[in-house]
Design an enzyme around this catalytic site. Structure first.
Site, PDB file in Angstrom:
ATOM      1  N   LYS A 200       0.857  -1.191   0.000  1.00 34.12           N
ATOM      2  CA  LYS A 200       0.000   0.000   0.000  1.00 34.12           C
ATOM      3  C   LYS A 200       0.890   1.237   0.000  1.00 34.12           C
ATOM      4  O   LYS A 200       1.525   1.554   1.002  1.00 34.12           O
ATOM      5  CB  LYS A 200      -0.901   0.048   1.238  1.00 34.12           C
ATOM      6  CG  LYS A 200      -1.979   1.125   1.110  1.00 34.12           C
ATOM      7  CD  LYS A 200      -2.722   1.371   2.399  1.00 34.12           C
ATOM      8  CE  LYS A 200      -2.077   2.427   3.261  1.00 34.12           C
ATOM      9  NZ  LYS A 200      -1.874   3.718   2.583  1.00 34.12           N
ATOM     10  N   GLY A 253       6.582   4.989   8.438  1.00 34.77           N
ATOM     11  CA  GLY A 253       5.683   6.118   8.685  1.00 34.77           C
ATOM     12  C   GLY A 253       5.886   6.677  10.075  1.00 34.77           C
ATOM     13  O   GLY A 253       6.975   6.568  10.641  1.00 34.77           O
ATOM     14  N   SER A 254       4.815   7.232  10.622  1.00 29.93           N
ATOM     15  CA  SER A 254       4.939   7.914  11.907  1.00 29.93           C
ATOM     16  C   SER A 254       5.031   6.904  13.061  1.00 29.93           C
ATOM     17  O   SER A 254       4.536   5.779  12.955  1.00 29.93           O
ATOM     18  CB  SER A 254       3.741   8.833  12.117  1.00 29.93           C
ATOM     19  OG  SER A 254       2.543   8.082  12.070  1.00 29.93           O
ATOM     20  N   THR A 255       5.622   7.325  14.140  1.00 29.38           N
ATOM     21  CA  THR A 255       5.778   6.454  15.304  1.00 29.38           C
ATOM     22  C   THR A 255       4.414   6.064  15.874  1.00 29.38           C
ATOM     23  O   THR A 255       4.202   4.919  16.280  1.00 29.38           O
ATOM     24  CB  THR A 255       6.671   7.145  16.353  1.00 29.38           C
ATOM     25  OG1 THR A 255       7.977   7.302  15.777  1.00 29.38           O
ATOM     26  CG2 THR A 255       6.799   6.323  17.624  1.00 29.38           C
ATOM     27  N   GLY A 258       2.969   3.398  13.752  1.00 29.34           N
ATOM     28  CA  GLY A 258       3.807   2.212  13.951  1.00 29.34           C
ATOM     29  C   GLY A 258       3.392   1.439  15.196  1.00 29.34           C
ATOM     30  O   GLY A 258       3.305   0.196  15.185  1.00 29.34           O
ATOM     31  N   GLU A 406       9.449  15.239  15.985  1.00 28.13           N
ATOM     32  CA  GLU A 406       9.731  15.200  14.550  1.00 28.13           C
ATOM     33  C   GLU A 406       8.805  16.185  13.841  1.00 28.13           C
ATOM     34  O   GLU A 406       7.590  16.071  13.899  1.00 28.13           O
ATOM     35  CB  GLU A 406       9.500  13.779  14.003  1.00 28.13           C
ATOM     36  CG  GLU A 406       9.887  13.672  12.555  1.00 28.13           C
ATOM     37  CD  GLU A 406       9.741  12.258  11.993  1.00 28.13           C
ATOM     38  OE1 GLU A 406       8.651  11.683  12.108  1.00 28.13           O
ATOM     39  OE2 GLU A 406      10.738  11.749  11.444  1.00 28.13           O
TER      40      GLU A 406
HETATM   41  P1  NAI Z   1       1.298   8.092   8.707  1.00 23.57           P
HETATM   42  O1  NAI Z   1       2.145   7.311   9.619  1.00 23.57           O
HETATM   43  O2  NAI Z   1      -0.135   8.317   9.071  1.00 23.57           O
HETATM   44  O3  NAI Z   1       1.278   7.423   7.239  1.00 23.57           O
HETATM   45  C1  NAI Z   1       2.203   6.490   6.768  1.00 23.57           C
HETATM   46  C2  NAI Z   1       1.473   5.308   6.116  1.00 23.57           C
HETATM   47  O4  NAI Z   1       0.701   4.637   7.092  1.00 23.57           O
HETATM   48  C3  NAI Z   1       0.501   5.696   5.002  1.00 23.57           C
HETATM   49  O5  NAI Z   1       0.545   4.719   3.981  1.00 23.57           O
HETATM   50  C4  NAI Z   1      -0.847   5.639   5.709  1.00 23.57           C
HETATM   51  O6  NAI Z   1      -1.930   5.403   4.837  1.00 23.57           O
HETATM   52  C5  NAI Z   1      -0.641   4.474   6.643  1.00 23.57           C
HETATM   53  N1  NAI Z   1      -1.530   4.439   7.804  1.00 23.57           N
HETATM   54  C6  NAI Z   1      -2.063   5.496   8.477  1.00 23.57           C
HETATM   55  N2  NAI Z   1      -2.851   5.061   9.465  1.00 23.57           N
HETATM   56  C7  NAI Z   1      -2.818   3.702   9.431  1.00 23.57           C
HETATM   57  C8  NAI Z   1      -3.442   2.691  10.194  1.00 23.57           C
HETATM   58  N3  NAI Z   1      -4.265   2.968  11.185  1.00 23.57           N
HETATM   59  N4  NAI Z   1      -3.166   1.400   9.880  1.00 23.57           N
HETATM   60  C9  NAI Z   1      -2.327   1.094   8.881  1.00 23.57           C
HETATM   61  N5  NAI Z   1      -1.735   2.020   8.105  1.00 23.57           N
HETATM   62  C10 NAI Z   1      -1.961   3.312   8.381  1.00 23.57           C
HETATM   63  O7  NAI Z   1       1.999   9.486   8.478  1.00 23.57           O
HETATM   64  P2  NAI Z   1       1.350  10.890   8.017  1.00 23.57           P
HETATM   65  O8  NAI Z   1       0.057  11.155   8.723  1.00 23.57           O
HETATM   66  O9  NAI Z   1       1.297  10.892   6.541  1.00 23.57           O
HETATM   67  O10 NAI Z   1       2.441  11.950   8.526  1.00 23.57           O
HETATM   68  C11 NAI Z   1       2.374  12.497   9.825  1.00 23.57           C
HETATM   69  C12 NAI Z   1       3.725  12.627  10.443  1.00 23.57           C
HETATM   70  O11 NAI Z   1       4.338  11.349  10.546  1.00 23.57           O
HETATM   71  C13 NAI Z   1       4.732  13.434   9.659  1.00 23.57           C
HETATM   72  O12 NAI Z   1       4.606  14.794   9.925  1.00 23.57           O
HETATM   73  C14 NAI Z   1       6.044  12.881  10.149  1.00 23.57           C
HETATM   74  O13 NAI Z   1       6.442  13.495  11.346  1.00 23.57           O
HETATM   75  C15 NAI Z   1       5.728  11.447  10.414  1.00 23.57           C
HETATM   76  N6  NAI Z   1       6.174  10.607   9.301  1.00 23.57           N
HETATM   77  C16 NAI Z   1       7.389  10.026   9.398  1.00 23.57           C
HETATM   78  C17 NAI Z   1       7.884   9.291   8.361  1.00 23.57           C
HETATM   79  C18 NAI Z   1       9.216   8.676   8.460  1.00 23.57           C
HETATM   80  O14 NAI Z   1       9.727   8.147   7.464  1.00 23.57           O
HETATM   81  N7  NAI Z   1       9.824   8.692   9.610  1.00 23.57           N
HETATM   82  C19 NAI Z   1       7.140   9.133   7.098  1.00 23.57           C
HETATM   83  C20 NAI Z   1       5.848   9.769   7.109  1.00 23.57           C
HETATM   84  C21 NAI Z   1       5.414  10.473   8.177  1.00 23.57           C
END
Ligand code: NAI
Ligand code: MG
Length: 502
Positions: A200, A253-255, A258, A406
């Site tokens: 995904k 993705g976000s902690t 995770g 972050e």
């Molecule tokens: P996110 O962690 O929500 O999204 C990352 C992925 O997880 C996306 O594919 C999303 O659809 C999926 N996802 C979201 N909720 C989920 C759930 N309940 N179950 C399974 N998958 C799920 O990150 P977001 O909201 O796009 O960004 C927010 C903050 O997260 C950013 O400002 C940043 O600080 C952090 N982040 C950190 C990343 C890294 O590589 N360390 C990458 C992206 C975001």
């Protein structure tokens, strides 16, 4: 100050790749890849993906939810059991990976332009990352014939050996910041080890992963081995995390999300790897090559507009040089051009979304309210597209929110330190542990500090250089497990010990 954002329409100078990317986009709405077929979502729903530089619609994409995830898991399970994949020789798997690498190279300009359109990275960065993606396929293309088991010493009455087998069906969930490379970092080792998978991509940036799916099909990977299911986190993502017939989940993705995935995976005890957030320290000692260190420090927090998990967002400077280095960092950062990803002078493209821009700008307010000094930037650029200026805070103490959380935008905290011990203490004083860098000409100090930093990657006299054999991942709350290098081979396999009485 950064120059104003030009009208972000790509210029014709940016070539054939862009035309091909636009032609692919215009060829029609994008579908899900399930069992080797491009299909609509069962619900018929679609979502839109936009160009964050122009805020304009690029195209609509079929939106997977739990019914489509079920179908993709069934397809992946069938493919995993089928002789057309399970029976394939390691050499044949290598050839497939090399073939995909060649196809990525052959479509490099198109993929780079598509990535820049969908996520806003400067074209030069997207181009470099497409090259990395091909290299990662080649690196893992060398592995299938080298995933060995062991023969274990025993007395003469038994024969004991261990084989290394694929995990099975893998769920791969990605963020939006470097979509193509991140997809390849998961797909390539998963394929090398003989798994099947459903991926995904992030809802903000599905396009390059979908195009990669077409190239994977063209390379001759059997149907159902790689399934691509764009959709949203709480629906498609959550269905993957909870699915009883998925064996392994790899998430970036976000902690916060995770942690949710780790909990959701307990239903059937999936094997889990998590690549999460960071707040990486970049430490400059007075005996460093200061010119290089300063240039790299700016790039370390501005690259990809700061939307990089290993961005160098806490710059630690020995106090005797604090004012001078801060000055120089501010001067260079202020000169970085913010603008269209397709302008060759651009250093910072837009952030991914209005939500992300608002989040980043709110941290600028937080920094000021907590008593840090805003030295440059701090605002939006233009009023179309999600562009934010390179932003530097001095007078930051490590306990402030801007130094601990972050931000995922081009925001730097510059912090002073007294001596080696203090630099190590402050560098490690965070919930995160993804990456770090140390700048010094003293070889012993370089290695001493590198060992003392509690992070999955450490750079010495450079920042953010990568190699397919260099693993990445988190100490502390930056994640679980590692990606890249030989460690991904472990993450996508499991061992079986077999004992025979002779
Ligand atoms: P996110 O962690 O929500 O999204 C990352 C992925 O997880 C996306 O594919 C999303 O659809 C999926 N996802 C979201 N909720 C989920 C759930 N309940 N179950 C399974 N998958 C799920 O990150 P977001 O909201 O796009 O960004 C927010 C903050 O997260 C950013 O400002 C940043 O600080 C952090 N982040 C950190 C990343 C890294 O590589 N360390 C990458 C992206 C975001
Ligand atoms: Mg987009």
């Amino acid at each position: 100050m950064p120059s104003a954002v030009p009208n972000s329409t790509p210029t014709p100078a940016t070539n054939a790749g862009l035309q091909r990317a636009l032609a692919w986009i215009q060829a029609g709405p994008k579908r899900l890849l399930i069992g080797g077929e491009w299909v609509e979502a069962k619900s018929g729903k679609t979502f839109e993906t936009i160009n964050p530089a122009t805020e304009q619609l690029l195209t609509s994409v079929a939106e997977a939810d739990s019914a489509d995830i079920d179908a993709a898991v069934r397809a992946a399970r069938r493919a995993f059991e089928a002789p057309s994949w399970a029976g394939v020789s390691p050499q044949a798997r290598s050839r497939l990976l090399f073939k995909i690498a060649d196809l990525v190279d052959q479509h490099a300009e198109e993929l780079a332009a598509l990535e820049s359109l969908d996520n806003g990275s400067p074209l030069s960065s997207s181009t470099a990352r497409v090259g990395q993606a091909a290299d990662i396929f080649r690196y893992y293309g060398g592995w299938p014939s080298k995933v060995h088991g062991t023969t274990n010493p025993t007395d003469a009455s038994t024969f004991l050996y261990m084989v290394r087998e694929p995990m099975g069906v893998c769920a791969l969930i990605n963020a939006w910041n470097v979509p193509l490379v991140m997809a390849v970092m998961k797909i390539a080792p998963a394929l090398a080890c003989g798994n099947t998978m459903l991926m995904k991509p992030a809802e903000q940036t599905p396009l390059t992963t979908l195009r990669l799916g077409e190239l994977i099909q063209d390379a001759g990977v059997p149907p159902g081995v790689v399934n691509i299911v764009p959709g949203f986190g709480p629906t498609a993502g959550a269905a993957m995390a909870a699915h009883p017939d998925i064996d392994k989940i790899a998430f970036t993705g976000s902690t916060g999300v995770g942690k949710y995935i780790l909990q959701a995976s307990t239903g059937n005890l999936k094997k889990v790897t998590l690549e999460l957030g960071g707040k990486s320290p970049n430490i400059i000692f007075p005996d460093a090559d200061i010119d290089k260190a300063v240039e790299a420090a700016v790039n370390a927090f501005c690259r990809n507009s700061g939307q990089i998990c290993s961005a160098g967002t806490r710059l630690f400077v020995q106090e005797s040089l604090y004012d001078e280095i801060t000055e120089r960092v501010v001067r260079i950062a202020s000169g970085y051009k913010v603008g269209s990803p397709f302008d060759p002078d651009t250093k910072l493209g837009p952030l991914i979304s209005d939500k992300q821009m608002d989040r980043v700008l709110s941290y600028v307010d937080t920094g000021a309210a907590d008593g840090a000094t805003l030295r440059c930037g701090g605002g939006r650029v233009g009023d179309v597209g999600y562009f934010v200026q390179p932003t530097v805070f001095s007078g930051v103490s490590n306990g402030m929110r801007i130094a601990q959380e972050e931000i995922f935008g081009p925001v730097l905290s510059v912090l002073p330190f007294k001596d080696e011990e203090d630099a190590i203490f402050q560098g490690n004083d965070t919930q995160y542990g993804l990456a770090a860098a140390v700048w010094t000409r003293d070889v012993s100090r370089a290695h001493k500090v590198a060992r003392a930093l509690k992070t999955g990657r450490v750079w010495i006299n450079t920042y953010a250089e990568v190699d397919p054999s260099m693993s990445m991942g988190g100490y502390k709350q930056s994640g679980i497990g590692r990606e890249m290098g030989a460690e991904s081979i472990e993450a996508y396999t499991q061992t079986k010990s077999i004992l025979m009485r002779l």
